[in-house]
Scaffold this motif. Structure first.
Motif, PDB file in Angstrom:
ATOM      1  N   TYR A 161      73.438 -10.580  19.628  1.00  0.00           N
ATOM      2  CA  TYR A 161      72.527 -10.443  18.492  1.00  0.00           C
ATOM      3  C   TYR A 161      72.291 -11.802  17.849  1.00  0.00           C
ATOM      4  O   TYR A 161      73.124 -12.707  17.950  1.00  0.00           O
ATOM      5  CB  TYR A 161      73.112  -9.483  17.446  1.00  0.00           C
ATOM      6  N   ILE A 162      71.154 -11.929  17.190  1.00  0.00           N
ATOM      7  CA  ILE A 162      70.774 -13.167  16.505  1.00  0.00           C
ATOM      8  C   ILE A 162      70.758 -12.905  15.008  1.00  0.00           C
ATOM      9  O   ILE A 162      70.288 -11.852  14.562  1.00  0.00           O
ATOM     10  CB  ILE A 162      69.358 -13.637  16.933  1.00  0.00           C
ATOM     11  N   THR A 163      71.257 -13.878  14.238  1.00  0.00           N
ATOM     12  CA  THR A 163      71.136 -13.752  12.782  1.00  0.00           C
ATOM     13  C   THR A 163      70.829 -15.114  12.165  1.00  0.00           C
ATOM     14  O   THR A 163      71.025 -16.154  12.818  1.00  0.00           O
ATOM     15  CB  THR A 163      72.411 -13.143  12.164  1.00  0.00           C
ATOM     16  N   LEU A 164      70.355 -15.100  10.948  1.00  0.00           N
ATOM     17  CA  LEU A 164      70.034 -16.330  10.218  1.00  0.00           C
ATOM     18  C   LEU A 164      71.320 -16.877   9.616  1.00  0.00           C
ATOM     19  O   LEU A 164      72.091 -16.132   8.993  1.00  0.00           O
ATOM     20  CB  LEU A 164      69.016 -16.008   9.113  1.00  0.00           C
ATOM     21  N   SER A 165      71.558 -18.169   9.803  1.00  0.00           N
ATOM     22  CA  SER A 165      72.783 -18.778   9.276  1.00  0.00           C
ATOM     23  C   SER A 165      72.840 -18.635   7.756  1.00  0.00           C
ATOM     24  O   SER A 165      71.806 -18.656   7.079  1.00  0.00           O
ATOM     25  CB  SER A 165      72.850 -20.257   9.663  1.00  0.00           C
ATOM     26  N   GLU A 166      74.061 -18.507   7.229  1.00  0.00           N
ATOM     27  CA  GLU A 166      74.278 -18.253   5.794  1.00  0.00           C
ATOM     28  C   GLU A 166      73.520 -19.238   4.911  1.00  0.00           C
ATOM     29  O   GLU A 166      72.894 -18.854   3.925  1.00  0.00           O
ATOM     30  CB  GLU A 166      75.785 -18.343   5.480  1.00  0.00           C
ATOM     31  N   LYS A 167      73.559 -20.537   5.266  1.00  0.00           N
ATOM     32  CA  LYS A 167      72.994 -21.571   4.379  1.00  0.00           C
ATOM     33  C   LYS A 167      71.476 -21.486   4.254  1.00  0.00           C
ATOM     34  O   LYS A 167      70.890 -22.085   3.359  1.00  0.00           O
ATOM     35  CB  LYS A 167      73.413 -22.959   4.854  1.00  0.00           C
ATOM     36  N   TYR A 168      70.824 -20.725   5.172  1.00  0.00           N
ATOM     37  CA  TYR A 168      69.352 -20.626   5.112  1.00  0.00           C
ATOM     38  C   TYR A 168      68.881 -19.279   4.563  1.00  0.00           C
ATOM     39  O   TYR A 168      67.708 -18.943   4.669  1.00  0.00           O
ATOM     40  CB  TYR A 168      68.752 -20.865   6.494  1.00  0.00           C
ATOM     41  N   ARG A 169      69.781 -18.501   3.960  1.00  0.00           N
ATOM     42  CA  ARG A 169      69.391 -17.177   3.485  1.00  0.00           C
ATOM     43  C   ARG A 169      68.889 -17.194   2.033  1.00  0.00           C
ATOM     44  O   ARG A 169      69.222 -16.334   1.232  1.00  0.00           O
ATOM     45  CB  ARG A 169      70.563 -16.194   3.628  1.00  0.00           C
ATOM     46  N   ASN A 170      68.125 -18.225   1.717  1.00  0.00           N
ATOM     47  CA  ASN A 170      67.400 -18.244   0.445  1.00  0.00           C
ATOM     48  C   ASN A 170      66.078 -18.952   0.660  1.00  0.00           C
ATOM     49  O   ASN A 170      65.920 -19.725   1.614  1.00  0.00           O
ATOM     50  CB  ASN A 170      68.225 -18.891  -0.673  1.00  0.00           C
ATOM     51  N   GLU A 171      65.127 -18.672  -0.198  1.00  0.00           N
ATOM     52  CA  GLU A 171      63.749 -19.163  -0.007  1.00  0.00           C
ATOM     53  C   GLU A 171      63.685 -20.676   0.155  1.00  0.00           C
ATOM     54  O   GLU A 171      63.033 -21.191   1.064  1.00  0.00           O
ATOM     55  CB  GLU A 171      62.882 -18.748  -1.210  1.00  0.00           C
ATOM     56  N   GLN A 172      64.367 -21.401  -0.726  1.00  0.00           N
ATOM     57  CA  GLN A 172      64.246 -22.859  -0.753  1.00  0.00           C
ATOM     58  C   GLN A 172      64.739 -23.482   0.548  1.00  0.00           C
ATOM     59  O   GLN A 172      64.034 -24.275   1.186  1.00  0.00           O
ATOM     60  CB  GLN A 172      65.031 -23.411  -1.946  1.00  0.00           C
ATOM     61  N   SER A 173      65.942 -23.122   0.975  1.00  0.00           N
ATOM     62  CA  SER A 173      66.490 -23.732   2.195  1.00  0.00           C
ATOM     63  C   SER A 173      65.724 -23.284   3.442  1.00  0.00           C
ATOM     64  O   SER A 173      65.620 -24.015   4.428  1.00  0.00           O
ATOM     65  CB  SER A 173      67.984 -23.417   2.331  1.00  0.00           C
ATOM     66  N   LEU A 174      65.148 -22.055   3.393  1.00  0.00           N
ATOM     67  CA  LEU A 174      64.374 -21.574   4.537  1.00  0.00           C
ATOM     68  C   LEU A 174      63.095 -22.396   4.692  1.00  0.00           C
ATOM     69  O   LEU A 174      62.699 -22.744   5.810  1.00  0.00           O
ATOM     70  CB  LEU A 174      64.043 -20.092   4.354  1.00  0.00           C
TER      71      LEU A 174
ATOM     72  N   ASN B  57      63.013 -13.102  -1.529  1.00  0.00           N
ATOM     73  CA  ASN B  57      62.572 -13.456  -2.880  1.00  0.00           C
ATOM     74  C   ASN B  57      63.805 -14.025  -3.568  1.00  0.00           C
ATOM     75  O   ASN B  57      64.687 -13.291  -3.981  1.00  0.00           O
ATOM     76  CB  ASN B  57      62.053 -12.205  -3.602  1.00  0.00           C
ATOM     77  N   GLY B  58      63.855 -15.373  -3.618  1.00  0.00           N
ATOM     78  CA  GLY B  58      65.096 -16.012  -4.040  1.00  0.00           C
ATOM     79  C   GLY B  58      66.104 -15.884  -2.922  1.00  0.00           C
ATOM     80  O   GLY B  58      65.886 -16.372  -1.812  1.00  0.00           O
ATOM     81  N   SER B  59      67.193 -15.193  -3.173  1.00  0.00           N
ATOM     82  CA  SER B  59      68.198 -14.993  -2.120  1.00  0.00           C
ATOM     83  C   SER B  59      68.353 -13.516  -1.750  1.00  0.00           C
ATOM     84  O   SER B  59      69.286 -13.138  -1.059  1.00  0.00           O
ATOM     85  CB  SER B  59      69.555 -15.563  -2.569  1.00  0.00           C
ATOM     86  N   THR B  60      67.408 -12.690  -2.238  1.00  0.00           N
ATOM     87  CA  THR B  60      67.428 -11.274  -1.858  1.00  0.00           C
ATOM     88  C   THR B  60      66.145 -10.922  -1.116  1.00  0.00           C
ATOM     89  O   THR B  60      65.114 -11.575  -1.306  1.00  0.00           O
ATOM     90  CB  THR B  60      67.558 -10.362  -3.099  1.00  0.00           C
ATOM     91  N   THR B  61      66.233  -9.896  -0.278  1.00  0.00           N
ATOM     92  CA  THR B  61      65.055  -9.484   0.494  1.00  0.00           C
ATOM     93  C   THR B  61      64.503  -8.181  -0.058  1.00  0.00           C
ATOM     94  O   THR B  61      65.251  -7.329  -0.547  1.00  0.00           O
ATOM     95  CB  THR B  61      65.407  -9.280   1.984  1.00  0.00           C
ATOM     96  N   LYS B  62      63.171  -8.046   0.035  1.00  0.00           N
ATOM     97  CA  LYS B  62      62.512  -6.829  -0.449  1.00  0.00           C
ATOM     98  C   LYS B  62      62.771  -5.656   0.491  1.00  0.00           C
ATOM     99  O   LYS B  62      62.734  -4.503   0.090  1.00  0.00           O
ATOM    100  CB  LYS B  62      61.000  -7.059  -0.576  1.00  0.00           C
ATOM    101  N   GLU B  63      63.010  -5.967   1.782  1.00  0.00           N
ATOM    102  CA  GLU B  63      63.258  -4.913   2.768  1.00  0.00           C
ATOM    103  C   GLU B  63      64.640  -5.079   3.365  1.00  0.00           C
ATOM    104  O   GLU B  63      65.207  -6.174   3.375  1.00  0.00           O
ATOM    105  CB  GLU B  63      62.218  -4.970   3.897  1.00  0.00           C
ATOM    106  N   ASP B  64      65.200  -3.982   3.875  1.00  0.00           N
ATOM    107  CA  ASP B  64      66.513  -4.056   4.526  1.00  0.00           C
ATOM    108  C   ASP B  64      66.433  -4.954   5.749  1.00  0.00           C
ATOM    109  O   ASP B  64      65.450  -4.921   6.504  1.00  0.00           O
ATOM    110  CB  ASP B  64      66.971  -2.659   4.950  1.00  0.00           C
ATOM    111  N   ILE B  65      67.474  -5.753   5.953  1.00  0.00           N
ATOM    112  CA  ILE B  65      67.509  -6.661   7.101  1.00  0.00           C
ATOM    113  C   ILE B  65      67.763  -5.862   8.375  1.00  0.00           C
ATOM    114  O   ILE B  65      68.664  -5.016   8.428  1.00  0.00           O
ATOM    115  CB  ILE B  65      68.603  -7.732   6.914  1.00  0.00           C
ATOM    116  N   ALA B  66      66.944  -6.123   9.392  1.00  0.00           N
ATOM    117  CA  ALA B  66      67.093  -5.448  10.693  1.00  0.00           C
ATOM    118  C   ALA B  66      67.861  -6.354  11.643  1.00  0.00           C
ATOM    119  O   ALA B  66      67.644  -7.572  11.664  1.00  0.00           O
ATOM    120  CB  ALA B  66      65.718  -5.127  11.268  1.00  0.00           C
TER     121      ALA B  66
END
Length: 755
Positions: free
Chosen positions: A116-129, A159-168
C-alpha cells in the motif's frame, strides 16, 4: 491397485496409474494425487476411479496422495463430466477452468500480502503539500503520480491538516494503473520520502458481523405478489423466470428468497455476469447476510479462491455465494437455490480458452443434480429463456412496475444521419444530447454516456494514401490508445508506438477514425470543462480496486459523468442519473450475426434503465442513422413482447435458436492452404451424416488471430435430434481427420450454443 485420474491438460479421457502399497491406505476418489508424465514432468491429478483391473500397458506409479479427504463433491465431478460431454471439451480443460490454480500446483499457496502507498507524515498538511508539489514541478511524471495519489486517497481535500473526506487506502498496483506511471517514478517519490509504502496481509475471507434480518426491506404490493408467484411456481417447476422491468426491485425479492433458504438450512448461489456488478451487490447483501456471504470471481487472487473453496468443503461453509460465472464450480454441500441475475448477459458464456461453457446452462444442470431450484432474473430475457418460459418448460413471473412507481425513462431518438447532412453534429454528439448533458450538470445531476468501443479511435488512417496500420499477428486493424500513445491489437495484445509519418507514403497526416471511450472522454472534457469524468472500460478496470473506486466515486457524486462500454449497461444502480446517451446504436445493429438485434435491444434497454431510478423520470437520447427500424421503436416503447414476436418469426423461418442447436467448429493452423483443405475435408465428412445441416466452411469475420489462420464450419441441429449421437459423429470425424499426418499440428475445437 490402480487409479484412473484427470490430468489438468487439454487431453480427452482418463489416465491410469498404479498405486504403490505404501499409498493404498491413503488413496481415495476425488482426492488430488501427484503423478509423473513423460520423462520429467509431474502434475496434480484428480483420482476418479480406484480399481484392480490391470491395463494392457506398463503403468507408472503415482508419487503422492496430497489430500486426506476429497477435494470435490460427487455432484461437482458429475458437472465436470456433463460440461466436457455437452461442450465437446476435454475433461482436463474443465479441470483447469474449475479448480483454483493453487489447488493444481504442488506448492500450494502462501498468505497474501499487498503493498500500500501512503502520504508521509510531514506532508499531511496543506502548506507542506504545496511545497512538495512545487518541488516536483520539473519532474512532471513524479508530480502527476503524486497528484493522482492525492485524488485517489482524498488527501486533495486537505483543509489545514484535516481532510473533508475519509482517507482511502491505495494499493501500489492501483496507483501505477491509474497514474499510468512506472515503478521507477514511484521509487523516486519514496526516495524523496514524499510517499511511503507499507505491506500488510490482506484478509481474504469475509469477516463481517452477524446476519441482520432487520436490514431486509419490506416488499411492496407488486414485489410481494411476484415473490409469492415464484414460490408457487417452484412447487411445480424447478426453474422460473422473473421478467421484471429495470428498477422494479428484483434484488429485494432475491434477498427475501435467500433468507427463506437460509431458514431452511440451505445454501444459495447468486450468479452475476460481471465483476463490476458484484461491487454494489456485495454491499447490499453484506448488510443483510453479514459473515454468511462469500464472494468469488476472477479478480480475486488465487489464494483467496483457494481459501473459499476449502471453506465451502468445511463444516462451516458460506451459506450464500455471490460470484461471476466461475462460482458455478464451487462445492455446495446443501444447495437449495441458484439465482442467475441478468440471465440474458453474454458474459455468462466463456469464450476462450475451453471449456466454452455457458454458466446459466451449467447452473441449471447443477441445480438438477442437487435438487435445487433456479431463478432466472432479467428485464430483457434471452430468446431461448423466454421461449422456454412461454412454452411451459419454465415458470414465468412478470413484474411490470418500477419501484415506487417511478416512470420508465423517456427515450428520444436522434436522427444523426440528418444532423450530419446539415452539419449540426459536434463530433459524436448531437445538439439535443449536449443540451441534456448541460442541463443535468447545471442541476447537479449525473450523466452516463454509452459507447461500445474502448480506446481513443478504432483505427488510424493516413489521409493522403489511405494506409491503415494492421496487426502483424491478426487480421484486424490496430486500435489507437492516446493516453499511452500506442496502437494495440485487442485480440493478441500486440502493440507499437504511433508512427510520426506514414510508412507507405511518408506523409505526416495520420488521423484517428471513429470514436472510442477515450476520445469521448477527451471531447466531453473540452465541451464541459467543469465535468468530473470517469471512464469504465477494460483499460480502466484491470484491477479489482479500480471497479470499486469508479463505482464508489460515481455513487458518492465525486464524479458526475460516467463514460463506458457495455459494462455501464449491466444492472448498476445509481440514484442521481438523469440522462443517458447512447452515442451510436448502429454499431450494435449493423453486425453480421443473427443475434445482433437481440443483443442490441438488450443493451439499449439495459443502459436506458440506468436513468431516473430514484426520484424523477430519466431521459435517454438514442442516436442512430436508422430511426425507422422496428427494433428502435420497440426499445423506445419498451415493447419486449413485440420484439420477441418479430424475432421468433424470423428465427423459425430461417431455423435458428430456439428452434435448433448450433455447434460451431473452428479449425486453426499457421498454413492458410492447409487449414482451407482441412476445413473442406471436415465439412464433407460431416455432410455424410448431417447433410444440409452443415454450413461452410467459411472464413470468420476475423480470419487470423495470433498468426493462426481460422476456418469455421456451422452445424445446425433441429430440436428433437439426439445430441449424444451428433456428438459421437463429431468426435468420429475429428479422430479420422487427426489420423492424417498432414494435420498433426491442426487445431480443431468446438463452440456449442455460441453467442
Amino acid at each position: 491397485m490402480y487409479v484412473d485420474v484427470i490430468l489438468p491438460l487439454p487431453l480427452e479421457g482418463l489416465f491410469t496409474y498404479s498405486v504403490p502399497e505404501t499409498l493404498e491406505e491413503k488413496i481415495g476418489e476425488r482426492r488430488r494425487v501427484l503423478v509423473p508424465l513423460g520423462k520429467s514432468k509431474t502434475y496434480t491429478a484428480i483420482a476418479v476411479n480406484i480399481h484392480d483391473n490391470k491395463p494392457d500397458f506398463d503403468c507408472k506409479p503415482i508419487l503422492e496422495v496430497i489430500d486426506d479427504k476429497p477435494i470435490l463433491l460427487p455432484e461437482q465431478l458429475r458437472l465436470w463430466q456433463w460440461i466436457a460431454d455437452y461442450y465437446l471439451s476435454p475433461l482436463g480443460d474443465v479441470y483447469k477452468a474449475a479448480l483454483p490454480a493453487g489447488l493444481k500446483a504442488e506448492d500450494g499457496y502462501r498468505p497474501k500480502t499487498e503493498t500500500y502507498i501512503t502520504l508521509s507524515e510531514k506532508y499531511r498538511n496543506e502548506q507542506s503539500l504545496h511545497i512538495a508539489l512545487d518541488m516536483l514541478r520539473r519532474a512532471k511524471a513524479q508530480q502527476n503520480m503524486l497528484i493522482t495519489y492525492l485524488a485517489l486517497s482524498h488527501y486533495d481535500s486537505l483543509n489545514g491538516s484535516t481532510t473533508k473526506e475519509d482517507i482511502a487506502e491505495i494499493t501500489r498496483e492501483e496507483l501505477l494503473n491509474e497514474s499510468r506511471g512506472t515503478t521507477n517514478v514511484l521509487r523516486a517519490l519514496t526516495d524523496r520520502k514524499i510517499l511511503t509504502t507499507y505491506e500488510r496481509e490482506v484478509g481474504r475471507l469475509n469477516k463481517e458481523g452477524e446476519a441482520d434480518p432487520k436490514a431486509i426491506k419490506k416488499l411492496n404490493v407488486a414485489q410481494t405478489e411476484a415473490y409469492n408467484k415464484i414460490l408457487f411456481s417452484f412447487l411445480k417447476r424447478n426453474t422460473t423466470l422473473l421478467h421484471g422491468v429495470t428498477s422494479s426491485g428484483k434484488t429485494e425479492i432475491y434477498i427475501q428468497l435467500i433468507w427463506k433458504m437460509l431458514q431452511e438450512h440451505k445454501q444459495v448461489l447468486y450468479l452475476l455476469p460481471e465483476i463490476a456488478l458484484t461491487v454494489q451487490m456485495m454491499d447490499r447483501l453484506r448488510k443483510v447476510f453479514g459473515n454468511r456471504l462469500g464472494i468469488y470471481h476472477s479478480k480475486y487472487s488465487d489464494a483467496e479462491r483457494v481459501e473459499i473453496w476449502n471453506k465451502q468443503l468445511s463444516a462451516a461453509p458460506y451459506d450464500v455465494i455471490l460470484g461471476a460465472r466461475s462460482a458455478v464450480f464451487l462445492p455446495f454441500q446443501k444447495l437449495g437455490l441458484i439465482i442467475v441475475d441478468e440471465e440474458h448477459e453474454t458474459s455468462f458464456k466463456q469464450q476462450d480458452p475451453a471449456p466454452r461453457y455457458h454458466a446459466r446452462s451449467a447452473a441449471l444442470v447443477l441445480a438438477n443434480m442437487t435438487g435445487a431450484k433456479t431463478l432466472l432474473g432479467t428485464a430483457t430475457p434471452s430468446m431461448e429463456t423466454y421461449y422456454n418460459a412461454t412454452n411451459g418448460k419454465y415458470g414465468l413471473v412478470t413484474l411490470s412496475t418500477r419501484y415506487k412507481n417511478i416512470a420508465l425513462p423517456k427515450i428520444e431518438v436522434v436522427d444523426t444521419k440528418d444532423l450530419q447532412r446539415r452539419k449540426m453534429m459536434r463530433g459524436p454528439f448531437s445538439p439535443p444530447l449536449l443540451k441534456a448533458i448541460k442541463e443535468a450538470l447545471d442541476n447537479n445531476e449525473q450523466v452516463i454516456l454509452f459507447q461500445n468501443r474502448r480506446g481513443f479511435a478504432p483505427m488510424i488512417e493516413c489521409r493522403t494514401c489511405g494506409w491503415v496500420p494492421k496487426c502483424k499477428n491478426c487480421d484486424v486493424s490496430l486500435t489507437y490508445h492516446r493516453t499511452t500513445n500506442v496502437l494495440t491489437c485487442h485480440y493478441c495484445g500486440y502493440s507499437y508506438s504511433v508512427p510520426t509519418k506514414c510508412p507507405n507514403c511518408e506523409e505526416t497526416d495520420l488521423r484517428g477514425r471513429g470514436y472510442g471511450t477515450e476520445k469521448i472522454e477527451e471531447q466531453i472534457l473540452q465541451i464541459f470543462p467543469q465535468a468530473r469524468i470517469a471512464r469504465m472500460d477494460l483499460d480502466t478496470t484491470r484491477t479489482r480496486n479500480a471497479y470499486e473506486r469508479i463505482i464508489g466515486d460515481f455513487s458518492a457524486g465525486r464524479t458526475n459523468v460516467l463514460i463506458g462500454t457495455q459494462m455501464v449497461s449491466k444492472g448498476l444502480d445509481f440514484g442521481k442519473v438523469s440522462v443517458v446517451g447512447i452515442l451510436n446504436a448502429d454499431s450494435m445493429l449493423n453486425y453480421p450475426d443473427f443475434r445482433a438485434y437481440e443483443h442490441a435491444f438488450m443493451m439499449m434497454s439495459q443502459v436506458s434503465g440506468r436513468a431516473g431510478r430514484k426520484g424523477k423520470q430519466g431521459l435517454v437520447l438514442l442516436q442512430t442513422k436508422s430511426p425507422e427500424l422496428p427494433v428502435i421503436r420497440q426499445v423506445v416503447e419498451n415493447d419486449f413482447d413485440s420484439f420477441y414476436k418479430d424475432m421468433l418469426e424470423e428465427r423459425q423461418e430461417f431455423n435458428y435458436p430456439p428452434f435448433c442447436k448450433i455447434v460451431c467448429l473452428y479449425l486453426k493452423h499457421r498454413n492458410d492452404h492447409l487449414v482451407e483443405s482441412a476445413a473442406y475435408e471436415m465439412a464433407n465428412r460431416l455432410r455424410q451424416w448431417f447433410g444440409q445441416r452443415v454450413l461452410g466452411p467459411d472464413k470468420p469475420s476475423v480470419a487470423m488471430v495470433k498468426q493462426m489462420n481460422i476456418r469455421k464450419v456451422i452445424l445446425k441441429l433441429e430440436n428433437g435430434l439426439p445430441l449424444a449421437t451428433a456428438r459421437q459423429y463429431l468426435r468420429l470425424a475429428h479422430n479420422e481427420m487427426m489420423k492424417d499426418k498432414r494435420y498433426n499440428t491442426l487445431q480443431i475445437y468446438y463452440d456449442v450454443d455460441p453467442l
